[in-house]
Design a protein around this motif. Structure first.
Motif, PDB file in Angstrom:
ATOM      1  N   VAL A 113       0.804  -1.270   0.094  1.00  0.00           N
ATOM      2  CA  VAL A 113      -0.028   0.071   0.053  1.00  0.00           C
ATOM      3  C   VAL A 113       0.878   1.367   0.021  1.00  0.00           C
ATOM      4  N   PRO A 114       1.755   1.174   0.863  1.00  0.00           N
ATOM      5  CA  PRO A 114       2.704   2.593   0.615  1.00  0.00           C
ATOM      6  C   PRO A 114       3.260   2.738  -0.556  1.00  0.00           C
ATOM      7  N   ILE A 117       1.211   3.861  -3.081  1.00  0.00           N
ATOM      8  CA  ILE A 117       0.840   5.594  -2.911  1.00  0.00           C
ATOM      9  C   ILE A 117       1.887   6.136  -3.649  1.00  0.00           C
ATOM     10  N   PHE A 118       3.199   5.918  -3.547  1.00  0.00           N
ATOM     11  CA  PHE A 118       4.342   6.515  -4.109  1.00  0.00           C
ATOM     12  C   PHE A 118       3.908   6.412  -5.764  1.00  0.00           C
ATOM     13  N   MET A 121       1.108   8.772  -6.611  1.00  0.00           N
ATOM     14  CA  MET A 121       1.441  10.146  -6.687  1.00  0.00           C
ATOM     15  C   MET A 121       2.636  10.581  -7.666  1.00  0.00           C
ATOM     16  N   GLN A 123       5.700   9.680  -7.596  1.00  0.00           N
ATOM     17  CA  GLN A 123       7.002   9.910  -6.814  1.00  0.00           C
ATOM     18  C   GLN A 123       7.978   8.593  -6.571  1.00  0.00           C
TER      19      GLN A 123
END
Lengths: 218, 218
Positions: A113-114, A117-118, A121, A123
């Motif tokens: 999940v993290p 998220i990168f 986004m 990133q």
């Protein structure tokens, strides 16, 4: 046994469609052949009624008579008690199902999940993305590759653990995290080929598409 | 019932001491008053024997006769079946315990672990840290503040859900994430004040300190 009612958002934006966690519950209900009804809660205005069922204002939740249950992991273990199509009945099969449920959610998804998220986004450079990319690819996917070299399903036969692990790996696959993991990839395909997955996925897509049409007609 | 054997690392560096997940299992065993033994597995060289019990080469795992179980969440649910000190026996209390176990691990810890990694790595500026800081503080801690305003323990009486949620919030507290959350802070203190937490924590610290002495004498 009470009536089973699954609640999800009335609408979500395009990117999460096909990945909203009500899919896990739909899939389990279809595998077990349990009758259920789907209700909607507003995505945009989340009020006290929503918080009463889901304290983080997320979805899904399931009501079963007097019980209201949130957390997809908890809902799937609840359904697993109703059908041996969702969890073997012998102590070893039962224990393995439960440990792999947590391995999917608290070891694998905690990394993915993290990491996702990168990606969402944009990133995906820098030191911290590198940390999470190593976490997902080397400490999780590579280890699952070894596990899945020896078995088709995690707990002997298909179970709720596979619903969760396939769904978690499906998000990793979305961002090309399985490209060097043929066993994980084949496992995800095996899961997605099941008629109950296909129906659950099509039903979720249709549910959110119907909301688009309503908005358009308004 | 088989003998209960908890396996953890033989040694870990200073920073994770007091936070290694065997603590959750020790705490539950102490609450239930179940007899158990602790064994060690090498931290530095993790071999096939380790992978056979824990596919991600982490700790803890628990053996109970013929069963070997990994994932602290799965171990705690296994122990909860043995003692009503760990989970209420009525259907509602049982269901609430299980949903809060997942809420601790798959909603709260999923936010707090990546956030704590930014802290451990000293990367607490920049856009991505900001995202996870908002995730932890506003979408998790603030919501738990509301939940804990109305109850001392998550599932009516103390349960394994509290062992997990207190432990997750304790890591958030370590990096000052509870400073604006007095209810969460009081809940963590309530958990840490229990004799079983104190014994579990002291035993973990002593276990790793003994390894330091052995290394010093070698």
């Amino acid at each position: 046994m009470g009536e089973l009612v699954l609640t999800t958002y009335d609408w979500v934006p395009e990117p999460p469609r096909g990945f909203v966690r009500d899919l896990r519950v739909r899939w389990a209900l279809e595998e077990a052949g349990l009758p259920y009804r789907v209700e909607s809660t507003p995505f945009k205005d989340r009020g006290p009624e929503h918080y009463a069922h889901q304290p983080f204002a997320q979805v899904p939740w399931l009501t079963d008579g007097d019980l209201s249950i949130f957390e997809s992991g908890a809902i799937l273990l609840h359904l697993a008690e109703k059908s041996e199509k969702l969890m073997p009945r012998d102590p070893k099969g039962r224990s393995e199902t439960i440990e792999w449920v947590f391995a999917a959610l608290n070891s694998t998804e905690m990394a993915s999940v993290p990491w996702s998220i990168f990606h969402f986004m944009g990133q995906t450079d820098g030191q911290m993305f590198g940390f999470f990319d190593d976490f997902v690819r080397n400490l999780r996917v590579k280890r699952m590759e070894t596990v899945l070299a020896k078995r088709d399903w995690l707990a002997g036969s298909f179970s709720v653990a596979d619903i969760l692990m396939v769904d978690v790996l499906r998000l990793i696959d979305r961002f090309k995290g399985l490209d060097e993991a043929p066993k994980c990839k084949a496992y995800v395909e095996r899961g997605k080929a099941r008629p109950s997955f296909k129906k659950a996925h099509a039903d979720q897509m249709a549910h959110f598409a119907a909301a688009d049409r309503l908005a358009h007609d308004a």
